[in-house]
Design a protein around this motif. Structure first.
Motif, mmCIF file in Angstrom:
data_model
loop_
_atom_site.group_PDB
_atom_site.id
_atom_site.type_symbol
_atom_site.label_atom_id
_atom_site.label_comp_id
_atom_site.label_asym_id
_atom_site.label_seq_id
_atom_site.Cartn_x
_atom_site.Cartn_y
_atom_site.Cartn_z
ATOM 1 N N GLY A 12 0.820 -1.215 0.000
ATOM 2 C CA GLY A 12 0.000 0.000 0.000
ATOM 3 C C GLY A 12 0.847 1.255 0.000
ATOM 4 O O GLY A 12 1.968 1.262 0.524
ATOM 5 N N GLY A 13 0.299 2.316 -0.597
ATOM 6 C CA GLY A 13 0.909 3.640 -0.481
ATOM 7 C C GLY A 13 2.262 3.814 -1.124
ATOM 8 O O GLY A 13 3.061 4.645 -0.687
ATOM 9 N N VAL A 14 2.556 3.057 -2.183
ATOM 10 C CA VAL A 14 3.870 3.156 -2.821
ATOM 11 C C VAL A 14 3.885 4.103 -4.031
ATOM 12 O O VAL A 14 4.928 4.298 -4.651
ATOM 13 N N GLY A 15 2.712 4.642 -4.359
ATOM 14 C CA GLY A 15 2.646 5.570 -5.494
ATOM 15 C C GLY A 15 2.002 4.997 -6.749
ATOM 16 O O GLY A 15 2.190 5.538 -7.838
ATOM 17 N N LYS A 16 1.226 3.931 -6.599
ATOM 18 C CA LYS A 16 0.532 3.357 -7.763
ATOM 19 C C LYS A 16 -0.421 4.377 -8.394
ATOM 20 O O LYS A 16 -0.374 4.641 -9.590
ATOM 21 N N THR A 17 -1.316 4.910 -7.558
ATOM 22 C CA THR A 17 -2.342 5.803 -8.096
ATOM 23 C C THR A 17 -1.725 7.109 -8.601
ATOM 24 O O THR A 17 -2.110 7.609 -9.664
ATOM 25 N N THR A 18 -0.764 7.629 -7.861
ATOM 26 C CA THR A 18 -0.071 8.853 -8.298
ATOM 27 C C THR A 18 0.567 8.616 -9.663
ATOM 28 O O THR A 18 0.514 9.478 -10.552
ATOM 29 N N GLN A 42 -10.889 1.815 -3.426
ATOM 30 C CA GLN A 42 -10.629 3.098 -2.759
ATOM 31 C C GLN A 42 -11.000 4.288 -3.651
ATOM 32 O O GLN A 42 -11.202 5.398 -3.158
ATOM 33 N N PRO A 128 -4.074 -2.350 -3.554
ATOM 34 C CA PRO A 128 -2.914 -2.924 -2.865
ATOM 35 C C PRO A 128 -3.183 -4.342 -2.365
ATOM 36 O O PRO A 128 -3.201 -4.599 -1.167
ATOM 37 N N PRO A 214 10.649 12.038 -7.914
ATOM 38 C CA PRO A 214 11.083 12.591 -6.627
ATOM 39 C C PRO A 214 9.921 12.716 -5.652
ATOM 40 O O PRO A 214 8.752 12.767 -6.069
ATOM 41 N N ASN A 216 7.739 14.985 -3.969
ATOM 42 C CA ASN A 216 7.427 16.357 -4.371
ATOM 43 C C ASN A 216 6.047 16.704 -3.829
ATOM 44 O O ASN A 216 5.064 16.032 -4.118
ATOM 45 N N LEU A 219 2.929 16.878 -6.004
ATOM 46 C CA LEU A 219 2.305 15.609 -6.406
ATOM 47 C C LEU A 219 1.294 15.152 -5.358
ATOM 48 O O LEU A 219 0.251 14.588 -5.685
HETATM 49 P P1 ATP Z 1 -2.762 2.418 -2.275
HETATM 50 O O1 ATP Z 1 -1.958 1.174 -2.133
HETATM 51 O O2 ATP Z 1 -3.492 2.796 -1.021
HETATM 52 O O3 ATP Z 1 -3.635 2.402 -3.483
HETATM 53 P P2 ATP Z 1 -0.879 3.861 -3.824
HETATM 54 O O4 ATP Z 1 0.193 2.839 -4.022
HETATM 55 O O5 ATP Z 1 -1.830 4.083 -4.927
HETATM 56 O O6 ATP Z 1 -1.680 3.590 -2.483
HETATM 57 P P3 ATP Z 1 -0.559 6.698 -3.753
HETATM 58 O O7 ATP Z 1 -1.968 6.901 -3.315
HETATM 59 O O8 ATP Z 1 -0.211 7.061 -5.144
HETATM 60 O O9 ATP Z 1 -0.111 5.209 -3.461
HETATM 61 O O10 ATP Z 1 0.455 7.469 -2.792
HETATM 62 C C1 ATP Z 1 0.409 7.316 -1.377
HETATM 63 C C2 ATP Z 1 0.568 8.689 -0.730
HETATM 64 O O11 ATP Z 1 1.832 9.219 -1.067
HETATM 65 C C3 ATP Z 1 -0.445 9.698 -1.235
HETATM 66 O O12 ATP Z 1 -0.785 10.555 -0.170
HETATM 67 C C4 ATP Z 1 0.287 10.457 -2.306
HETATM 68 O O13 ATP Z 1 -0.176 11.777 -2.470
HETATM 69 C C5 ATP Z 1 1.699 10.443 -1.773
HETATM 70 N N1 ATP Z 1 2.682 10.443 -2.856
HETATM 71 C C6 ATP Z 1 2.788 9.536 -3.865
HETATM 72 N N2 ATP Z 1 3.827 9.816 -4.660
HETATM 73 C C7 ATP Z 1 4.399 10.943 -4.146
HETATM 74 C C8 ATP Z 1 5.554 11.723 -4.509
HETATM 75 N N3 ATP Z 1 6.306 11.413 -5.561
HETATM 76 N N4 ATP Z 1 5.837 12.796 -3.740
HETATM 77 C C9 ATP Z 1 5.087 13.110 -2.655
HETATM 78 N N5 ATP Z 1 4.029 12.412 -2.273
HETATM 79 C C10 ATP Z 1 3.674 11.333 -2.992
#
Ligand code: ATP
Ligand code: MG
Length: 258
Positions: A12-18, A42, A128, A214, A216, A219
């Motif tokens: 979870g929370g590794v930046g997939k959705t971003t 989600q 996730p 990065p 950032n 983002l």
């Molecule tokens: P999940 O597993 O819950 O679906 P995810 O893998 O989709 O999570 P994200 O939602 O993309 O992960 O990112 C997790 C958190 O980290 C979010 O709050 C997002 O805004 C933040 N985040 C992601 N990438 C960055 C980045 N490059 N810089 C700063 N914050 C980031």
């Protein structure tokens, strides 16, 4: 013929959705026709485009349960060149509801195949977990992008997702390829970030994107404004990095697919 790319990592929370949102938006900015599928209960890729789902709206769940067609669920031109299929928490039930169906892992593939010639890229944002939803995504996809957060347990998670991918490659989708690994939330001042990148580069033979995303703050802020980074803060380092990643995806894809 378009390419279907699943963005996945069970962590979870590794930046997939971003990555799904901003890679999709950067490809769209580069004049590629994009369908982004929010395939996570989600619904973060949906809300990240400022879309709120209520009971009257169609989601991917309604498509899966045959309450509506794909066309009825596709939100056209959410931004220029980008269509979106939204999701909401109802999708959480899909794992349970489809378990008994014989072809439960092929449902998404059957739905997406007719759309491959309408888009340059179909990008799937996965949840996730490595359950039925993710296996459906991996079965439908041509390739996978794995975002890795630059932190301590990254390698452990990578092995798990590669394992699931190889199981899918042995049966449900023999053509599936790992398109690449992308490092997210990279902080060049942090030794750990550099170590994670080095360790993965030493241990993984496949494609790793040169672009490092990065950490950032722009983002992180963009989704609460309902915008991808390219429209929220077009000149930020975050926007630049996803544009570079999009350029790599376009050029490396040509290598992978000829
Ligand atoms: P999940 O597993 O819950 O679906 P995810 O893998 O989709 O999570 P994200 O939602 O993309 O992960 O990112 C997790 C958190 O980290 C979010 O709050 C997002 O805004 C933040 N985040 C992601 N990438 C960055 C980045 N490059 N810089 C700063 N914050 C980031
Ligand atoms: Mg997510």
């Amino acid at each position: 013929m378009g390419r279907i790319i699943a963005i996945t990592n069970q962590k979870g929370g590794v930046g997939k959705t971003t990555t799904a949102i901003n890679l999709a938006a950067s490809l769209a900015e580069a004049n590629q026709k994009i369908l982004l599928l929010d395939f996570d209960p989600q619904g973060n890729a949906t809300s990240g485009f400022g879309i709120e789902i209520d009971d009257t709206e169609n989601t991917i769940y309604n498509v899966l349960t045959e309450e509506c067609s794909m066309d009825e669920a596709i939100l056209v031109d959410v931004i220029d060149n980008l269509d979106l299929i939204p999701s909401d928490m109802n999708l959480a039930a899909a794992d349970i509801e489809f378990v008994s169906q014989e072809d439960k892992n092929l449902i998404l593939k059957n739905l997406l195949t007719p759309y491959k010639n309408k888009y340059d890229y179909i990008i799937i944002d996965c949840p996730p977990s490595l359950g039925t939803i993710t296996v459906n995504a991996l079965t439908a996809a041509n390739s996978v992008i794995i975002p890795i957060q630059c932190e301590y347990y990254a390698l452990e998670g990578l092995n798990q997702v590669l394992n699931t991918i190889s199981i899918v490659q042995q049966g449900l989708n023999t053509d599936l390829v790992v398109e690449g690994i992308v490092f997210t939330m990279y902080d060049g001042r942090n030794k750990l970030s550099q170590q994670v990148v080095e360790t993965v580069r030493e241990n993984y033979n496949g494609n790793i994107y040169d672009t490092l995303i990065p950490r950032n703050v722009r983002l992180a802020e963009a989704p609460s404004h309902g915008l991808p980074i390219t429209l929220y803060e077009s000149s930020s380092t975050g926007a630049d990095s996803y544009r570079k990643l999009a350029a790599e995806v376009m050029s490396k894809g040509d290598e992978i697919y000829g």
